[in-house]
Write an enzyme that holds these catalytic residues in place. Structure first.
Site, PDB file in Angstrom:
ATOM      1  N   LYS A  87       0.834  -1.211   0.000  1.00 54.94           N
ATOM      2  CA  LYS A  87       0.000   0.000   0.000  1.00 54.94           C
ATOM      3  C   LYS A  87       0.862   1.252   0.000  1.00 54.94           C
ATOM      4  CE  LYS A  87       0.607   1.547   4.335  1.00 54.94           C
ATOM      5  NZ  LYS A  87       0.822   2.931   4.815  1.00 54.94           N
TER       6      LYS A  87
ATOM      7  N   THR B 143      -4.277   5.524   3.049  1.00 50.77           N
ATOM      8  CA  THR B 143      -3.075   6.176   2.533  1.00 50.77           C
ATOM      9  C   THR B 143      -3.237   6.683   1.107  1.00 50.77           C
ATOM     10  OG1 THR B 143      -2.197   3.982   1.985  1.00 50.77           O
ATOM     11  CG2 THR B 143      -1.436   4.971   4.012  1.00 50.77           C
TER      12      THR B 143
END
Length: 344
Positions: A203, A260
């Site tokens: 990620k 994020t």
């Protein structure tokens, strides 16, 4: 190895140690202090003597988490031998420094100490996950992974957060979850270490890509598409490495990806935004005092995927940018001109 119950052995965790006094390590020290109350000692290791002094005397991490008052039970030290006497350790040093940090602890560590890996990344030289690095350096330690959608400042302030705590010994995972869990910091336990690690590592790379989309003003539709296709890449790699699909779709995978890829608070996304706006990587990195893990893990993630014959075009595009092999515009065009394929 058969599972053993550690609920009696580790029931109280009177002394918790945190290695790494960056923003995230400091926030986790806050959590440990709040969860344990006055009966618990929390030791936070910091490299900088001035930071040790500030935490102990001003109750504030003046370098990495300024403006947040720390719990009085958080005690900082620069002495690894002192820290290693803790009942459990949270390792929050950057992924690329994890091996060296574990090796420095080795002469001082008690046998079968639970170690929670709280950094997110893949080791560049070996292409190993951090749990594999831990197994090589400290084979007697008990590995666990703490990962999920969390911003350090929010956690330190006591805002609600939920994370994944993975440990092969589920009884110990439950005990650790109770040891650090509070109403505003909720660990959901699992025995899938690989899934928790892959989600966190990938990620970070994908968040850089989403930041570039934002910086280039390519639109919300493009960012949604990139996030979704990025999750497909994360899932392919995770399954190839032995992760479970439900872990990748949980807090440490999809949850962390959503956070994020949608907030400039993310160091990785904000770096991508700056790249998309035309800043050079060197300029961005020189202006930061905290590590941006996606930059350091991008090439390793791509190499690991290639090793397992997994296609990850978005991660490859990010790696090509941060290694200087392609410009931002060239990397974007490489994605937009890919052949049309079946979604699955």
């Amino acid at each position: 190895m058969p599972q053993t119950t550690h609920q009696t052995e580790y029931a109280e965790f009177k002394h918790m140690g945190v290695v790494g006094a960056g923003a995230w390590g400091t926030a986790l020290a806050q959590v440990c202090a709040r969860a344990g109350g006055p009966a618990r000692r929390v030791t936070l290791w910091a490299r900088e003597p001035e930071l040790v002094d500030a935490i102990n005397n001003q109750h504030e991490n003046t370098i990495f988490l300024p403006g947040v008052t720390l719990e009085k039970d958080v005690h900082a030290t620069g002495n690894l031998a002192e820290l290693a006497q803790a009942d459990a350790l949270l390792m929050v040093t950057p992924a690329q420094h994890m091996r060296a940090s574990l090796a420095a602890l080795k002469p001082h560590l008690k046998p079968r100490t639970p170690i929670l890996l709280c950094a997110k990344g893949v080791e560049q030289d070996s292409l190993k996950l951090l749990s594999e690095v831990l197994a090589e350096v400290l084979p007697d330690a008990i590995p666990a992974v703490l990962s999920g959608p969390s911003f350090a400042r929010e956690v330190a302030r006591g805002l609600p957060t939920a994370v994944t705590l993975a440990c092969e010994d589920e009884a110990l995972a439950q005990t650790l979850a109770k040891a650090i869990g509070i109403p505003t910091f909720r660990p959901y336990y699992s025995n899938d270490l690989v899934g928790a690690e892959v989600g966190g590592a990938v990620k970070n790379v994908l968040a850089i890509a989403c930041g570039i989309v934002e910086g280039k003003e390519l639109g919300a539709s493009a960012r949604a598409a990139l996030t979704t296709r990025g999750f497909a890449e994360m899932t392919r790699l995770g399954l190839a490495l032995g992760a479970r699909a439900e872990t990748l779709a949980g807090l440490s995978g999809l949850g962390d990806l959503v956070l994020t890829c949608n907030s400039p608070q993310s160091r990785n996304m904000s770096l991508g935004v700056a790249l998309g706006q035309g800043q050079t990587l060197a300029t961005i990195m020189n202006a930061r005092n905290a590590v941006t893990e996606g930059v350091h893990s991008a090439h390793a993630v791509v190499e690991l995927a290639a090793k397992h014959k997994i296609e990850m075009p978005i991660a490859e595009a990010v790696a090509s940018i941060v290694t200087g092999k392609a410009s931002v515009d060239e990397a974007i065009m490489s994605l937009l001109t890919r052949p049309f394929k079946n979604e699955n």
